[in-house]
Design an enzyme around this catalytic site. Sequence first.
Site, PDB file in Angstrom:
ATOM      1  N   SER A 199      -7.694   0.640   3.228  1.00 37.12           N
ATOM      2  CA  SER A 199      -8.201   0.165   1.941  1.00 37.12           C
ATOM      3  C   SER A 199      -9.387  -0.768   2.149  1.00 37.12           C
ATOM      4  O   SER A 199      -9.623  -1.262   3.251  1.00 37.12           O
ATOM      5  CB  SER A 199      -7.089  -0.607   1.232  1.00 37.12           C
ATOM      6  OG  SER A 199      -7.572  -1.221   0.064  1.00 37.12           O
ATOM      7  N   ARG A 213       0.833  -1.182   0.000  1.00 34.08           N
ATOM      8  CA  ARG A 213       0.000   0.000   0.000  1.00 34.08           C
ATOM      9  C   ARG A 213       0.883   1.253   0.000  1.00 34.08           C
ATOM     10  O   ARG A 213       1.959   1.252   0.613  1.00 34.08           O
ATOM     11  CB  ARG A 213      -0.835  -0.031   1.279  1.00 34.08           C
ATOM     12  CG  ARG A 213      -1.827   1.093   1.447  1.00 34.08           C
ATOM     13  CD  ARG A 213      -2.922   1.005   0.442  1.00 34.08           C
ATOM     14  NE  ARG A 213      -4.119   1.717   0.883  1.00 34.08           N
ATOM     15  CZ  ARG A 213      -5.155   1.935   0.086  1.00 34.08           C
ATOM     16  NH1 ARG A 213      -5.138   1.511  -1.163  1.00 34.08           N
ATOM     17  NH2 ARG A 213      -6.224   2.550   0.543  1.00 34.08           N
ATOM     18  N   THR A 251      -9.731   0.413 -10.079  1.00 38.69           N
ATOM     19  CA  THR A 251      -8.806  -0.467  -9.402  1.00 38.69           C
ATOM     20  C   THR A 251      -8.812  -1.699 -10.280  1.00 38.69           C
ATOM     21  O   THR A 251      -9.634  -1.811 -11.192  1.00 38.69           O
ATOM     22  CB  THR A 251      -9.333  -0.781  -7.990  1.00 38.69           C
ATOM     23  OG1 THR A 251      -9.330   0.411  -7.228  1.00 38.69           O
ATOM     24  CG2 THR A 251      -8.516  -1.827  -7.271  1.00 38.69           C
TER      25      THR A 251
HETATM   26  O1  DON Z   1      -8.046   0.830  -1.504  1.00 36.72           O
HETATM   27  C1  DON Z   1      -9.211   1.072  -1.719  1.00 36.72           C
HETATM   28  O2  DON Z   1     -10.125   0.616  -1.079  1.00 36.72           O
HETATM   29  C2  DON Z   1      -9.571   1.981  -2.894  1.00 36.72           C
HETATM   30  N1  DON Z   1      -8.451   2.821  -3.201  1.00 36.72           N
HETATM   31  C3  DON Z   1      -9.984   1.146  -4.046  1.00 36.72           C
HETATM   32  C4  DON Z   1     -10.419   1.975  -5.218  1.00 36.72           C
HETATM   33  C5  DON Z   1     -11.193   1.219  -6.217  1.00 36.72           C
HETATM   34  O3  DON Z   1     -11.465   0.059  -6.079  1.00 36.72           O
HETATM   35  C6  DON Z   1     -11.664   1.966  -7.392  1.00 36.72           C
HETATM   36  N2  DON Z   1     -12.257   1.054  -8.313  1.00 36.72           N
HETATM   37  N3  DON Z   1     -12.776   0.711  -9.181  1.00 36.72           N
END
Ligand code: DON
Length: 530
Positions: free
Chosen positions: A412, A71, A341
């Site tokens: 996260s 992270r 993500t």
């Molecule tokens: O770590 C996390 O929970 C977020 N930064 C995740 C972001 C995310 O999944 C965006 N997606 N489509």
Amino acid sequence: MFAKHGMVVSNSEIASRVGSDIMRHGGNAIDAAVAVGFAMTVTYPAAGNIGGGGFMVIRRSNGESVALDYRETAPAAASRNMYLDASGQLTNKSIVGHLAVGVPGSVAGMIAALEKYGTMSLNDVIAPAIELAERGWVIDSAFSRGLSGDSAVLTRFEGRRVFYPNGPALAAGARLAQPELAWTLRQIAERDLAGFYEGPVADSLVAEMQRGGGIITREDLRAYTPIWRTPIRGTYRGYSFLSMPPASSGGITMTEALNVLETYERPAPFGSTLWAHHLAEAYQRAFIDRNAKIGDAAFVAVPQDTLTSKAYARALRSTIDERRHTPTPQLNMAARDAMHTTHYSVVDGQGNAVAVTTTLNGGFGSGVWVRGAGFFLNNEMDDFAARPGSPNMFGLVQGEQNAVAPRKRMLSAMTPTVVLDPSGQLLMVIGGAGGPTIITGTSQVVLNVIDYHMSLADAMRAPRLHHQSLPDSLTWERGGLTDAVADSLRAMGHGLRATRALVNINAIMRVRGGWEGVHEPRSRGSAAGY
Ligand code: DON
């Protein structure tokens, strides 16, 4: 897709093939996972990255399991109120631009995984990515649409030259070469960690920070370290699963929700009012804890053992009214949508399994693209509670545990997970993208397999629900509930919010004689195997 030996499922067809080829040529699942990660920087830059971070859960064929936390961290100069203006109001600086960027962990994470469990050289696993960046590849309509959708932010930064060379976004069919990124990948291949965290790539990154008022320093980059952790181990009706501990809330929150659901002697019929009600109430309660009690365990105490215990789940269950939704204390507003993500799942012929979720947070992260080095930087700082009690871009209302502090990891929701069947054999490799919906969506696909005996394809396609405590609404996929069920849920006090699609999941499941891989039917992607 069925494969006898090895399999990769990701959001990029090219990257899945890169990973499958690595295994076909003798690499193991870890080699493949790292190769996929680098390739996706080139072929899926909205989320695939070297400028972001991620989490990896590995289960080796000998039964050993381990989690890797790469992270991002807050820069040393970060401070609790850095995203507030003079009158104490939240700005959007945690979302767009240089100040939104956390210290990237992806390169260090991938190198750490490869060194410990891989069999191939860094040079060999990066080579396909370098070739793709150098020679270019032909973009498709989904890629082009993604660029168009984010053009307002992206064209403010240096990536404009590469992705909008003549004004509008590159069109489907265009060949995209990324020579600056190829140079950066070569630096990493030749010089290992120092190729990214020191030397000319680090110089470019720091220069980019200084141009745009960012605060990441050379010292922040040098100090970055990924952390090996013990996976969260949960059980559900005889099955067990391994998932991500903090700095992700994914493993704890999923375990908590599944423990509550397990207290029901029999799962409610799929699609019924009670099915939706039980999911909503279990997730809501798990997210109330998540948002208040979980943060980077190096900075705050996380009651991990309590939250994941069966006794605690029974106590939570006793607060659920079978006929009414229990309101969450109101504090909150709606979530912003555009995001990116990416999760990929890998297994090899020996049965080594790797679940990886990686992100820039928003689509193309902060929008900032490092001049000269050719890659996007994350906006992961928005995963902190920039102002505890106020919603972030996912509408998550989080507390002090997740306030900004120097070198702290932002909380996260990413949930890379490995599921074992009651005999302890590898059953599934799974995870997803979509912020907080990752936790609910991933667990529902697992429930669909365990409780409802669905095939992986059916389990993936089945309608999904989401509840994250605040906003206090049950989000559902349009068409996913019958009118009668939706009416009943409203009558029980649920605030229903319809959406087009929830979560972007890529999963593998063991079947007789091999593996089945299914990419998210709501999105782009592909399984590749041999
Ligand atoms: O770590 C996390 O929970 C977020 N930064 C995740 C972001 C995310 O999944 C965006 N997606 N489509």
